[in-house]
Write a protein that holds these residues in place. Structure first.
Motif, PDB file in Angstrom:
ATOM      1  N   ALA A  88       0.828  -1.223   0.000  1.00  0.00           N
ATOM      2  CA  ALA A  88       0.000   0.000   0.000  1.00  0.00           C
ATOM      3  C   ALA A  88       0.856   1.264   0.000  1.00  0.00           C
ATOM      4  O   ALA A  88       0.505   2.260   0.629  1.00  0.00           O
ATOM      5  N   LEU A  89       1.971   1.208  -0.732  1.00  0.00           N
ATOM      6  CA  LEU A  89       2.791   2.424  -0.861  1.00  0.00           C
ATOM      7  C   LEU A  89       2.086   3.379  -1.815  1.00  0.00           C
ATOM      8  O   LEU A  89       1.429   2.942  -2.761  1.00  0.00           O
ATOM      9  N   PHE A  90       2.227   4.670  -1.568  1.00  0.00           N
ATOM     10  CA  PHE A  90       1.580   5.656  -2.442  1.00  0.00           C
ATOM     11  C   PHE A  90       2.390   5.741  -3.737  1.00  0.00           C
ATOM     12  O   PHE A  90       3.563   6.137  -3.718  1.00  0.00           O
ATOM     13  N   ASP A  91       1.756   5.379  -4.850  1.00  0.00           N
ATOM     14  CA  ASP A  91       2.547   5.243  -6.077  1.00  0.00           C
ATOM     15  C   ASP A  91       2.965   6.575  -6.695  1.00  0.00           C
ATOM     16  O   ASP A  91       3.804   6.598  -7.585  1.00  0.00           O
ATOM     17  N   SER A  92       2.387   7.677  -6.203  1.00  0.00           N
ATOM     18  CA  SER A  92       2.813   8.981  -6.739  1.00  0.00           C
ATOM     19  C   SER A  92       3.968   9.566  -5.931  1.00  0.00           C
ATOM     20  O   SER A  92       4.478  10.636  -6.261  1.00  0.00           O
ATOM     21  N   LEU A  93       4.385   8.878  -4.858  1.00  0.00           N
ATOM     22  CA  LEU A  93       5.477   9.377  -4.011  1.00  0.00           C
ATOM     23  C   LEU A  93       6.697   8.471  -4.126  1.00  0.00           C
ATOM     24  O   LEU A  93       6.560   7.265  -4.345  1.00  0.00           O
ATOM     25  N   PHE A 101       6.056  10.170   4.944  1.00  0.00           N
ATOM     26  CA  PHE A 101       4.672  10.651   4.921  1.00  0.00           C
ATOM     27  C   PHE A 101       4.029  10.776   6.313  1.00  0.00           C
ATOM     28  O   PHE A 101       3.497  11.840   6.652  1.00  0.00           O
ATOM     29  N   PRO A 102       4.074   9.722   7.144  1.00  0.00           N
ATOM     30  CA  PRO A 102       3.419   9.850   8.463  1.00  0.00           C
ATOM     31  C   PRO A 102       4.041  10.958   9.316  1.00  0.00           C
ATOM     32  O   PRO A 102       3.327  11.632  10.056  1.00  0.00           O
ATOM     33  N   GLU A 105       2.849  14.310   8.028  1.00  0.00           N
ATOM     34  CA  GLU A 105       1.423  14.525   8.290  1.00  0.00           C
ATOM     35  C   GLU A 105       1.133  14.741   9.768  1.00  0.00           C
ATOM     36  O   GLU A 105       0.261  15.523  10.116  1.00  0.00           O
ATOM     37  N   ARG A 151       7.990   2.276   6.717  1.00  0.00           N
ATOM     38  CA  ARG A 151       6.932   3.281   6.918  1.00  0.00           C
ATOM     39  C   ARG A 151       6.078   2.930   8.141  1.00  0.00           C
ATOM     40  O   ARG A 151       5.678   3.807   8.903  1.00  0.00           O
TER      41      ARG A 151
ATOM     42  N   ARG B  40      -4.560  21.973   2.994  1.00  0.00           N
ATOM     43  CA  ARG B  40      -3.560  21.343   2.125  1.00  0.00           C
ATOM     44  C   ARG B  40      -3.375  22.152   0.842  1.00  0.00           C
ATOM     45  O   ARG B  40      -3.857  21.754  -0.218  1.00  0.00           O
ATOM     46  N   LYS B 119      -7.433   6.752 -10.819  1.00  0.00           N
ATOM     47  CA  LYS B 119      -6.394   6.890  -9.794  1.00  0.00           C
ATOM     48  C   LYS B 119      -6.935   6.565  -8.397  1.00  0.00           C
ATOM     49  O   LYS B 119      -6.327   5.791  -7.656  1.00  0.00           O
ATOM     50  N   MET B 123      -6.104   3.443  -5.937  1.00  0.00           N
ATOM     51  CA  MET B 123      -5.752   3.650  -4.522  1.00  0.00           C
ATOM     52  C   MET B 123      -6.645   2.805  -3.615  1.00  0.00           C
ATOM     53  O   MET B 123      -6.205   2.289  -2.602  1.00  0.00           O
ATOM     54  N   SER B 126      -5.647  -1.034  -4.093  1.00  0.00           N
ATOM     55  CA  SER B 126      -4.302  -1.361  -3.610  1.00  0.00           C
ATOM     56  C   SER B 126      -4.125  -0.937  -2.145  1.00  0.00           C
ATOM     57  O   SER B 126      -3.006  -0.868  -1.651  1.00  0.00           O
ATOM     58  N   GLU B 127      -5.225  -0.661  -1.481  1.00  0.00           N
ATOM     59  CA  GLU B 127      -5.261  -0.368  -0.036  1.00  0.00           C
ATOM     60  C   GLU B 127      -4.574   0.935   0.352  1.00  0.00           C
ATOM     61  O   GLU B 127      -4.272   1.159   1.516  1.00  0.00           O
ATOM     62  N   GLN B 128      -4.299   1.802  -0.646  1.00  0.00           N
ATOM     63  CA  GLN B 128      -3.654   3.081  -0.295  1.00  0.00           C
ATOM     64  C   GLN B 128      -4.606   3.973   0.513  1.00  0.00           C
ATOM     65  O   GLN B 128      -4.153   4.722   1.384  1.00  0.00           O
ATOM     66  N   ALA B 131      -4.483   2.676   3.903  1.00  0.00           N
ATOM     67  CA  ALA B 131      -3.202   3.071   4.527  1.00  0.00           C
ATOM     68  C   ALA B 131      -3.306   4.494   5.076  1.00  0.00           C
ATOM     69  O   ALA B 131      -2.832   4.779   6.181  1.00  0.00           O
ATOM     70  N   MET B 135      -3.084   5.693   9.085  1.00  0.00           N
ATOM     71  CA  MET B 135      -2.130   6.696   9.597  1.00  0.00           C
ATOM     72  C   MET B 135      -2.867   7.883  10.199  1.00  0.00           C
ATOM     73  O   MET B 135      -2.282   8.942  10.397  1.00  0.00           O
ATOM     74  N   VAL B 137      -4.949   9.754   8.774  1.00  0.00           N
ATOM     75  CA  VAL B 137      -5.128  10.828   7.787  1.00  0.00           C
ATOM     76  C   VAL B 137      -6.476  10.583   7.104  1.00  0.00           C
ATOM     77  O   VAL B 137      -6.714   9.478   6.610  1.00  0.00           O
TER      78      VAL B 137
END
Lengths: 247, 257
Positions: A88-93, A101-102, A105, A151, B40, B119, B123, B126-128, B131, B135, B137
């Motif tokens: 579950a990594l953010f693919d845009s980062l 990230f944590p 944030e 992470r 943000r 997109k 997300m 893929s469990e983003q 995630a 966290m 968020v």
């Protein structure tokens, strides 16, 4: 300590969890085993508050997570780190930004301090500076899991949840990930809850093992106790018998 | 037979109303999150760049050709009645009242809306999104709200660009190619376009922008599992956006007429 009391959940009319009772002792790693589709990941999502049960309680140091909402739920979640099944990594980062990230944030740390902590965590999972600027799609499965582990640990959580941490990895990488979990646990002393069907490799990291079968915990104990458990379903699963898998 | 048909139609209507209510609650939650910290701005800028800036070229091209077609069709239609002098007025009113807001919304839906659904859908599977929640968020605030606010800023601006470029496209065909006087073209515009036309266009672009981005985010956020789920959600987002934009256009036009 996490206490799961009489947790029940149905999905699309099918009973997935049918009165789970489980205690996850503080500072120890508890592994939940069971066949694919037994509801292990569903149980983990309940522990994280991502799903609401039909009945039952999940007490995190006495606070019922199933009734927590909004800020209270967020406060409980801040104590968790999670390694998801696919990372579950953010693919845009980039890798660096994913791990940072944590901290960005949830803390007011300066970038310099964040950089130090990210590099420390990456080195803890044996990743060097050369991966920092890579994106998740440039990493192998094992590297993704290690970045996700870094992470999950970056905020030094009290509780770390692992959802199938070695799914899809080859045996050497499986051993590497379990070794890293054991090592990071030794260094950070977190309470770990691991969901896995990877037998017997998962016993490397387990202090306690619970077997989930037909929506219930049918066995709980130290790894040696589970390996010698008299229940036929436990033994069938440990031996990987086809009739059990087809059950 | 008739009873079964009525039951299935009733169920479809109830499902549709349920989804509409769910999407409205989703929109209200995303708007509420815009007023809650953390604010943000960086995410907002990223989304303005994606929804606004990156849609610029396609808006310019669509607007230029739309204006040129309007100039061509308008000229030959008006000539039958000896009213070529009304060409500027016809092109400008068509663009400002109707075609500018509608075509801009459809272009944004096709270019940015589909990408937003895909997109967010990826997300989700893929469990983003899980995630983010794990966290602490808020995924709606982090993922959806910046897109919504960016849509509210960008779609009216893109519509304004569409209108101006379209009018210039009509000018190129009408004045340069067909010989309508330059002064006649622009004086027609200044005499016929009133504030109500412009206000109506702005209101439409705001409503269309909100509709397209909400539908795109909603379809992605609640996408079913798997690649097929993302594919279906993306198609549904574009189709639903287009239908809703045209339905809203009728409602708003009848309100502003």
């Amino acid at each position: 300590m996490i206490q799961i009391i009489d947790l029940a959940c149905s999905l699309n009319g099918q009973v997935v969890l049918d009165g789970i009772h489980l205690t996850v002792p503080r500072g120890q790693i508890t592994v939940i085993i069971g066949k694919s589709g037994a509801g292990k990941s569903v149980l983990l999502k309940h522990v994280l508050g991502l799903m609401r049960p039909d009945r039952g309680q999940i007490l995190v140091d006495g606070v019922d997570l199933t009734r927590a909402r909004g800020r209270r739920l967020q406060e409980i979640r801040r104590r968790f780190g999670v390694l998801f099944q696919g990372g579950a990594l953010f693919d845009s980062l980039t890798v660096f930004d994913n791990v940072a990230f944590p901290l960005r944030e949830k803390t007011d740390l300066a970038e310099e301090e964040i950089g130090e902590r990210v590099r420390y965590r990456l080195s803890q999972v044996r990743l060097g500076q050369e991966v920092e600027e890579k994106y998740p799609d440039e990493l192998s499965g094992g590297m993704k899991k290690r970045v996700a582990l870094a992470r999950a640990l970056i905020q030094e959580p009290e509780i770390v949840l692992f959802d199938e941490p070695v799914a899809g990895l080859d045996p050497p990488m499986t051993n590497t990930i379990f070794h890293l979990i054991a090592r990071t646990h030794q260094e950070n002393q977190y309470t770990g809850l691991v969901v896995s069907h990877d037998i017997p490799a998962v016993f490397q990291v387990a202090h306690f093992v619970a077997m989930l079968h037909r929506g219930r915990i049918i066995a709980w104990g130290a790894p040696a106790e589970i390996q010698n458990h008299e229940d036929a379903a436990v033994q069938s699963f440990l031996r990987g018998e086809v009739n059990f898998l087809a059950d | 037979m008739v009873g079964r048909l009525l039951r299935s139609m009733g169920r479809a209507v109830l499902d549709w109303l349920g989804a509409l209510g769910h999407a409205t609650l989703f929109l209200l939650e995303a708007l509420r999150q815009a007023f809650l910290p953390p604010y943000r701005f960086r995410r907002l800028l990223e989304e303005i760049h994606f929804i606004g800036w990156k849609s610029g070229l396609i808006i310019l091209l669509t607007a230029a050709f739309t204006g040129m077609v309007l100039g061509l069709q308008g000229y030959y239609t008006l000539r039958k009645y000896g009213s070529e002098s009304a060409l500027g007025s016809a092109v400008a009113l068509s663009l400002i009242r109707e075609l500018g807001p509608v075509l801009t919304a459809l272009m944004v839906s096709g270019r940015a809306g589909s990408a937003i659904t895909a997109k967010i859908g990826i997300m989700r599977i893929s469990e983003q999104l899980d995630a983010l929640e794990s966290m602490a968020v808020n995924p709606v605030q982090y993922v959806v709200t910046p897109k919504l606010v960016a849509g509210l800023i960008c779609v009216p601006l893109l519509t304004a660009i569409f209108d101006v470029v379209g009018i210039l496209g009509g000018y190129v065909v009408g004045v340069w190619l067909l010989g309508v006087g330059s002064g006649v073209y622009f004086s027609g515009i200044s005499q016929s376009v009133v504030a109500l036309d412009v206000n109506g266009g702005v209101v439409k672009s705001l409503v269309f922008g909100l509709t397209v981005i909400t539908v795109s985010c909603y379809k992605g956020y609640f996408t079913p599992r798997g690649a097929e789920g993302v594919s279906r959600a993306t198609t549904e987002a574009v189709v639903s956006s287009a239908v809703l934009v045209l339905a809203w256009d009728y409602v708003l036009t009848s309100f502003f007429m």
